[in-house]
Design a protein around this motif. Structure first.
Motif, PDB file in Angstrom:
ATOM      1  N   MET A  50      91.441 -63.716  18.955  1.00  0.00           N
ATOM      2  CA  MET A  50      91.842 -64.996  18.359  1.00  0.00           C
ATOM      3  C   MET A  50      90.634 -65.890  18.102  1.00  0.00           C
ATOM      4  SD  MET A  50      95.099 -65.244  17.756  1.00  0.00           S
ATOM      5  CE  MET A  50      96.634 -64.401  18.149  1.00  0.00           C
ATOM      6  N   LEU A  51      89.680 -65.879  19.019  1.00  0.00           N
ATOM      7  CA  LEU A  51      88.470 -66.674  18.825  1.00  0.00           C
ATOM      8  C   LEU A  51      87.700 -66.195  17.608  1.00  0.00           C
ATOM      9  CD1 LEU A  51      86.467 -68.840  19.843  1.00  0.00           C
ATOM     10  CD2 LEU A  51      85.385 -67.038  21.211  1.00  0.00           C
ATOM     11  N   ALA A  52      87.562 -64.871  17.473  1.00  0.00           N
ATOM     12  CA  ALA A  52      86.842 -64.323  16.323  1.00  0.00           C
ATOM     13  C   ALA A  52      87.569 -64.648  15.024  1.00  0.00           C
ATOM     14  CB  ALA A  52      86.688 -62.809  16.481  1.00  0.00           C
ATOM     15  N   GLY A  53      88.888 -64.508  15.024  1.00  0.00           N
ATOM     16  CA  GLY A  53      89.662 -64.812  13.817  1.00  0.00           C
ATOM     17  C   GLY A  53      89.553 -66.270  13.417  1.00  0.00           C
ATOM     18  N   SER A  54      89.629 -67.173  14.396  1.00  0.00           N
ATOM     19  CA  SER A  54      89.523 -68.597  14.084  1.00  0.00           C
ATOM     20  C   SER A  54      88.123 -68.951  13.597  1.00  0.00           C
ATOM     21  CB  SER A  54      89.877 -69.432  15.315  1.00  0.00           C
ATOM     22  OG  SER A  54      88.984 -69.167  16.390  1.00  0.00           O
ATOM     23  N   ALA A  55      87.102 -68.267  14.136  1.00  0.00           N
ATOM     24  CA  ALA A  55      85.731 -68.522  13.689  1.00  0.00           C
ATOM     25  C   ALA A  55      85.535 -68.076  12.237  1.00  0.00           C
ATOM     26  CB  ALA A  55      84.741 -67.791  14.602  1.00  0.00           C
ATOM     27  N   ILE A  56      86.121 -66.928  11.878  1.00  0.00           N
ATOM     28  CA  ILE A  56      86.020 -66.442  10.501  1.00  0.00           C
ATOM     29  C   ILE A  56      86.735 -67.402   9.550  1.00  0.00           C
ATOM     30  CG2 ILE A  56      86.710 -64.600   8.928  1.00  0.00           C
ATOM     31  CD1 ILE A  56      86.363 -62.649  11.287  1.00  0.00           C
ATOM     32  N   LEU A  57      87.930 -67.830   9.936  1.00  0.00           N
ATOM     33  CA  LEU A  57      88.691 -68.757   9.091  1.00  0.00           C
ATOM     34  C   LEU A  57      87.944 -70.082   8.923  1.00  0.00           C
ATOM     35  CD1 LEU A  57      91.279 -69.129   7.502  1.00  0.00           C
ATOM     36  CD2 LEU A  57      92.386 -69.960   9.600  1.00  0.00           C
ATOM     37  N   LEU A  60      85.058 -69.614   6.472  1.00  0.00           N
ATOM     38  CA  LEU A  60      85.499 -69.574   5.075  1.00  0.00           C
ATOM     39  C   LEU A  60      85.803 -70.976   4.543  1.00  0.00           C
ATOM     40  CD1 LEU A  60      87.855 -66.456   5.185  1.00  0.00           C
ATOM     41  CD2 LEU A  60      85.581 -66.584   4.165  1.00  0.00           C
ATOM     42  N   VAL A  61      86.480 -71.783   5.361  1.00  0.00           N
ATOM     43  CA  VAL A  61      86.779 -73.156   4.951  1.00  0.00           C
ATOM     44  C   VAL A  61      85.496 -73.966   4.815  1.00  0.00           C
ATOM     45  CG1 VAL A  61      87.932 -75.298   5.649  1.00  0.00           C
ATOM     46  CG2 VAL A  61      89.086 -73.106   5.963  1.00  0.00           C
ATOM     47  N   LEU A  62      84.546 -73.730   5.722  1.00  0.00           N
ATOM     48  CA  LEU A  62      83.278 -74.449   5.669  1.00  0.00           C
ATOM     49  C   LEU A  62      82.493 -74.101   4.402  1.00  0.00           C
ATOM     50  CD1 LEU A  62      81.473 -76.417   7.226  1.00  0.00           C
ATOM     51  CD2 LEU A  62      80.387 -74.443   8.316  1.00  0.00           C
ATOM     52  N   VAL A  63      82.551 -72.832   3.996  1.00  0.00           N
ATOM     53  CA  VAL A  63      81.872 -72.422   2.760  1.00  0.00           C
ATOM     54  C   VAL A  63      82.452 -73.174   1.565  1.00  0.00           C
ATOM     55  CG1 VAL A  63      81.575 -70.506   1.149  1.00  0.00           C
ATOM     56  CG2 VAL A  63      81.134 -70.170   3.583  1.00  0.00           C
ATOM     57  N   LEU A  64      83.773 -73.262   1.497  1.00  0.00           N
ATOM     58  CA  LEU A  64      84.412 -74.007   0.406  1.00  0.00           C
ATOM     59  C   LEU A  64      84.003 -75.480   0.434  1.00  0.00           C
ATOM     60  CD1 LEU A  64      88.038 -72.528   0.449  1.00  0.00           C
ATOM     61  CD2 LEU A  64      86.196 -72.027  -1.170  1.00  0.00           C
ATOM     62  N   PHE A  65      83.933 -76.047   1.623  1.00  0.00           N
ATOM     63  CA  PHE A  65      83.537 -77.454   1.743  1.00  0.00           C
ATOM     64  C   PHE A  65      82.102 -77.673   1.265  1.00  0.00           C
ATOM     65  CE2 PHE A  65      81.396 -80.664   4.388  1.00  0.00           C
ATOM     66  CZ  PHE A  65      82.096 -81.795   3.986  1.00  0.00           C
ATOM     67  N   LEU A  66      81.194 -76.790   1.667  1.00  0.00           N
ATOM     68  CA  LEU A  66      79.791 -76.936   1.271  1.00  0.00           C
ATOM     69  C   LEU A  66      79.616 -76.741  -0.234  1.00  0.00           C
ATOM     70  CD1 LEU A  66      78.040 -75.086   4.249  1.00  0.00           C
ATOM     71  CD2 LEU A  66      78.190 -77.549   3.847  1.00  0.00           C
ATOM     72  N   LEU A  67      80.373 -75.811  -0.817  1.00  0.00           N
ATOM     73  CA  LEU A  67      80.314 -75.632  -2.263  1.00  0.00           C
ATOM     74  C   LEU A  67      80.777 -76.897  -2.991  1.00  0.00           C
ATOM     75  CD1 LEU A  67      81.648 -71.984  -2.642  1.00  0.00           C
ATOM     76  CD2 LEU A  67      79.332 -72.787  -3.144  1.00  0.00           C
ATOM     77  N   THR A  68      81.795 -77.529  -2.438  1.00  0.00           N
ATOM     78  CA  THR A  68      82.288 -78.765  -3.052  1.00  0.00           C
ATOM     79  C   THR A  68      81.262 -79.886  -2.967  1.00  0.00           C
ATOM     80  OG1 THR A  68      84.545 -78.145  -2.434  1.00  0.00           O
ATOM     81  CG2 THR A  68      84.169 -80.447  -3.005  1.00  0.00           C
ATOM     82  N   VAL A  69      80.535 -79.948  -1.848  1.00  0.00           N
ATOM     83  CA  VAL A  69      79.558 -81.025  -1.641  1.00  0.00           C
ATOM     84  C   VAL A  69      78.303 -80.806  -2.477  1.00  0.00           C
ATOM     85  CG1 VAL A  69      78.039 -82.118   0.054  1.00  0.00           C
ATOM     86  CG2 VAL A  69      80.416 -81.600   0.651  1.00  0.00           C
ATOM     87  N   PHE A  70      77.774 -79.582  -2.440  1.00  0.00           N
ATOM     88  CA  PHE A  70      76.467 -79.338  -3.058  1.00  0.00           C
ATOM     89  C   PHE A  70      76.548 -78.805  -4.489  1.00  0.00           C
ATOM     90  CE2 PHE A  70      75.630 -79.031   1.545  1.00  0.00           C
ATOM     91  CZ  PHE A  70      74.646 -80.011   1.645  1.00  0.00           C
ATOM     92  N   ARG A  71      77.739 -78.388  -4.909  1.00  0.00           N
ATOM     93  CA  ARG A  71      77.893 -77.925  -6.294  1.00  0.00           C
ATOM     94  C   ARG A  71      79.134 -78.572  -6.902  1.00  0.00           C
ATOM     95  NH1 ARG A  71      77.260 -71.583  -6.990  1.00  0.00           N
ATOM     96  NH2 ARG A  71      77.381 -72.327  -9.139  1.00  0.00           N
TER      97      ARG A  71
END
Length: 238
Positions: A50-57, A60-71
């Motif tokens: 569960m820890l690994a799954g939550s970290a992956i999720l 993924l959300v963090l990548v989308l957030f960073l793309l929104t901020v920097f691009r």
């Protein structure tokens, strides 16, 4: 402009201290992440998955957030409806569905494989004390000290004489409530002889924090004699 060296040093110390505090919770006499039985191993495995799954999720959300901020405008070609479907349904489902499947599998591992365990112990809770009775050894009792045979499943029948308590040996299995007037059953198994610890895990009054007990796991061939000797000598852990 460069930040002062003390600033970086402070952050480094804080990070190291935080990491140490987090890792210290993964071990110890009451740690669920240091299993000593098959049920506890299944619970610990589920926690890590569960820890690994939550970290992956989260990643993924963090990548989308960073793309929104920097691009800015990078996802403008995607319609709002598609964002809802892809980001709100597909993205979580890719992680959550496998986690649900594994949770169901881990839950099955906690189920008894046989109708009855070869050994049976009664755990009786009362503010703020545990009494353990051994029907197979003539009904002898020990106070705040539980004896178990190593490598053998044991059915622990849990009840209470006053208020709701909870029986829990973190390194062996999950907890189960001790309810007045009711008998609940928990099957546990200890892998290796040694000394372990358990506690009440349900707030039961001002003495709750001291409602602990010692678990002594004996070799199977020594179990009967150890129980009778403990009862005869009045073995009590205060």
């Amino acid at each position: 402009m460069c930040r002062p060296a003390k600033y970086h040093s402070g952050w480094r110390v804080a990070l190291q201290a935080g990491s140490l505090a987090a890792l210290s919770g993964c071990a110890g006499p009451l740690s669920t992440l240091e299993p000593s039985g098959p049920a506890a191993a299944s619970i610990a495995g589920l926690w890590w998955v569960m820890l690994a799954g939550s970290a992956i999720l989260f990643a993924l959300v963090l990548v989308l957030f960073l793309l929104t901020v920097f691009r800015p405008g990078w996802g403008s070609r995607v319609s709002p409806a598609r964002w809802i479907v892809l980001g709100g349904l597909v993205l979580p489902a890719v992680i959550l569905i496998p986690l649900i499947c594994y949770a169901l599998y881990a839950g099955e591992l906690l189920m008894p494989l046989r109708a009855h365990a070869p050994a049976r112990v009664e755990a009786i809770a009362q503010q703020w004390h545990w009494t353990f009775r051994y029907p197979d050894q003539g009904g002898v009792e020990t106070g705040n000290v539980l004896h178990l045979p190593a490598g053998m499943p044991v059915d622990v029948v849990v009840t209470s004489k006053d208020v709701v308590h909870a029986f829990w040996i973190p390194r062996f299995a999950g907890k189960i409530d001790a309810v007045p007037g009711h008998h609940t059953l928990l099957r546990i198994q200890a892998n290796q002889p040694g000394q372990y610890f358990g506690q009440c895990n349900e707030f039961c009054g001002i003495g709750h924090a001291q409602m602990r007990f010692t678990v002594i796991v004996d070799r199977p061939e020594d179990f009967d004699a150890a129980v009778r000797n403990a009862a005869a000598t009045g073995e009590v852990n205060k």
